[in-house]
Design an enzyme around this catalytic site. Sequence first.
Site, mmCIF file in Angstrom:
data_model
loop_
_atom_site.group_PDB
_atom_site.id
_atom_site.type_symbol
_atom_site.label_atom_id
_atom_site.label_comp_id
_atom_site.label_asym_id
_atom_site.label_seq_id
_atom_site.Cartn_x
_atom_site.Cartn_y
_atom_site.Cartn_z
ATOM 1 N N SER A 261 0.828 -1.191 0.000
ATOM 2 C CA SER A 261 0.000 0.000 0.000
ATOM 3 C C SER A 261 0.863 1.241 0.000
ATOM 4 O O SER A 261 1.902 1.293 0.658
ATOM 5 C CB SER A 261 -0.896 -0.011 1.231
ATOM 6 O OG SER A 261 -1.298 1.293 1.516
ATOM 7 N N LYS A 262 0.416 2.256 -0.767
ATOM 8 C CA LYS A 262 1.168 3.515 -0.795
ATOM 9 C C LYS A 262 1.108 4.176 0.570
ATOM 10 O O LYS A 262 1.874 5.061 0.886
ATOM 11 C CB LYS A 262 0.596 4.447 -1.842
ATOM 12 C CG LYS A 262 0.840 3.925 -3.228
ATOM 13 C CD LYS A 262 0.968 5.019 -4.232
ATOM 14 C CE LYS A 262 1.330 4.405 -5.565
ATOM 15 N NZ LYS A 262 0.496 4.727 -6.650
ATOM 16 N N ARG A 263 0.169 3.737 1.364
ATOM 17 C CA ARG A 263 0.049 4.357 2.682
ATOM 18 C C ARG A 263 0.977 3.702 3.703
ATOM 19 O O ARG A 263 1.069 4.123 4.817
ATOM 20 C CB ARG A 263 -1.399 4.316 3.156
ATOM 21 C CG ARG A 263 -2.173 5.513 2.633
ATOM 22 C CD ARG A 263 -3.647 5.350 2.802
ATOM 23 N NE ARG A 263 -4.192 4.477 1.796
ATOM 24 C CZ ARG A 263 -4.467 4.852 0.554
ATOM 25 N NH1 ARG A 263 -4.236 6.079 0.182
ATOM 26 N NH2 ARG A 263 -4.968 4.009 -0.310
ATOM 27 N N GLN A 264 1.641 2.618 3.279
ATOM 28 C CA GLN A 264 2.576 1.989 4.205
ATOM 29 C C GLN A 264 3.775 2.927 4.351
ATOM 30 O O GLN A 264 4.703 2.890 3.548
ATOM 31 C CB GLN A 264 3.041 0.637 3.652
ATOM 32 C CG GLN A 264 2.333 -0.541 4.287
ATOM 33 C CD GLN A 264 2.647 -1.814 3.538
ATOM 34 O OE1 GLN A 264 2.014 -2.103 2.545
ATOM 35 N NE2 GLN A 264 3.625 -2.541 3.996
ATOM 36 N N PHE A 268 8.483 4.358 2.093
ATOM 37 C CA PHE A 268 8.914 5.535 1.363
ATOM 38 C C PHE A 268 10.437 5.545 1.254
ATOM 39 O O PHE A 268 11.129 5.265 2.235
ATOM 40 C CB PHE A 268 8.444 6.811 2.053
ATOM 41 C CG PHE A 268 6.951 6.996 1.995
ATOM 42 C CD1 PHE A 268 6.280 6.812 0.801
ATOM 43 C CD2 PHE A 268 6.235 7.352 3.121
ATOM 44 C CE1 PHE A 268 4.902 6.980 0.726
ATOM 45 C CE2 PHE A 268 4.857 7.518 3.066
ATOM 46 C CZ PHE A 268 4.195 7.332 1.861
#
Length: 498
Positions: A261-264, A268
């Site tokens: 998930s990009k929200r993980q 980054f």
Amino acid sequence: MGGSAALREAVRVRFAPSPTGFLHLGGLRTALYNYLFARKHNGRFILRLEDTDQSRVVDGAAQGIEDMLEWAGIPPDESPCRGGPVGPYLQSQRLGLYREASDFLLEKGAAYRCFCTPQRLELLKKEALRNRQTPRYDNRCRHLSPSHVAEKLSQGTEHAVRFRLEQGAEEPFLDLVYGWSRHEVSSVEGDPVVLKSDGFPTYHLANVVDDHRMGISHVLRGTEWLTSTSKHLLLYRALGWQPPRFGHLPLLLNRDGSKLSKRQGDLFVEGFAQEGCLPEALLDLLTNCGSGFVENRMGRTLPELIEEFDLGRIERHSALLDLEKLPEFNRTHFSRRIRDEVLRRELVSELQTAIEETFGQQLVDRGVLEAPYVEQVLFLRRGHVSQLKDLVSPKYAFLWIRPSVSHEELHSVSSEAEKIGTLVLGLLDQPVAPLNLEELSRDLRLLMKQIKGTQYSSAMKLLRLALSGRQEGPSVAEMMVSLGRRETCARIQRALCR
Ligand code: GLU
């Protein structure tokens, strides 16, 4: 319409993220494969920022993405910051080009103006959902008479431009990874908007216009775009342009196969950079968990990745990201840097700064900041530490500052503290050449045999405590070699006298 035929003769690839947040590992991987392909074929690697959905743009994200590509060692050849021959490289600065393409489509009858209000579109959507159908535009404005359109325009009515998709429209294509692919596009969602009422294009139009105008020869992007490609090819056809080749890269998933998930937040690239991860270790890990190479092996540097990369070897199955292996990749690449004379010099200087910043006034003496000492530490710890910052962590603080060890603690480890200390001091007192790791390890073993009833391991714990203030850590022989004869003796004496 203006073409870019000359540019297209060469390999030109692009990474086209939307500046909606930090660069994510999945994005870095897409950028990397594009970079490898460009370098392999003496081509150009372009960074284009797709910021047409202005509501999702995050301040600073564009710069952050470019910074992270730099950090990773895969900087673009052309980009918003670097500029280039086909800029600007930010879509919001290219609105005129999209309008030009949209006008061309309108003129040809390949597109039409849609005056449907947001309320009507919302109603259509609700109705479809109520009937358990996929929401789909009913193409109503396709059939408006020219006079009706002219009247609406003269009233200044807001409108979008939609691309006319014929019933059953599909455009089979040979994907460089997935082979022959075909996706019916027309019935799915109705005619797609290509230019919104605010004058901004949608992703599809902007993407096609820019890939053409920027002379992109190969589009290598995530597999989530595979089903949009037919739509893009229809746009290319309507605009009279030769499309680039397409290759869709399989997904990057968590080790357990779940979606990344990009929200993980922990995925980054910035986070890895801040943590002191080595960029080459991260790139090596990313390529190792996927395909595209004859074999998967750890320890490849970027030039080796370029050399060994082969787009034809990318397989369709997803890549599984195993972050637990990252420390091992870091250790391997850290060792590599230490072996390389130029990189080692850089490490020495970075470590000197880190030592000074971390310990400052507490340093044993300024000598520990000298290059030969710092370099020796790096050599001795090669293969054990994965990051530079480990060497200024509490575990290795003894290398730079004197520990304080209490008498009680020392005696709680071994009741033979004095005896052990005296024997070791005797050993070190012999005026021999600089301390040598193998010899010292052997001598310590022999020496400890002289003390009946004392286990070798507890004697080592004791010495480690005297030398570093901790019972765990590197081997005692290594500590002694790092610290040198004088400092080792001073620490043992100090610990015993307390
Ligand atoms: N802006 C799209 C993205 O963020 C680019 C897709 C493409 O490469 O065509 O994924």
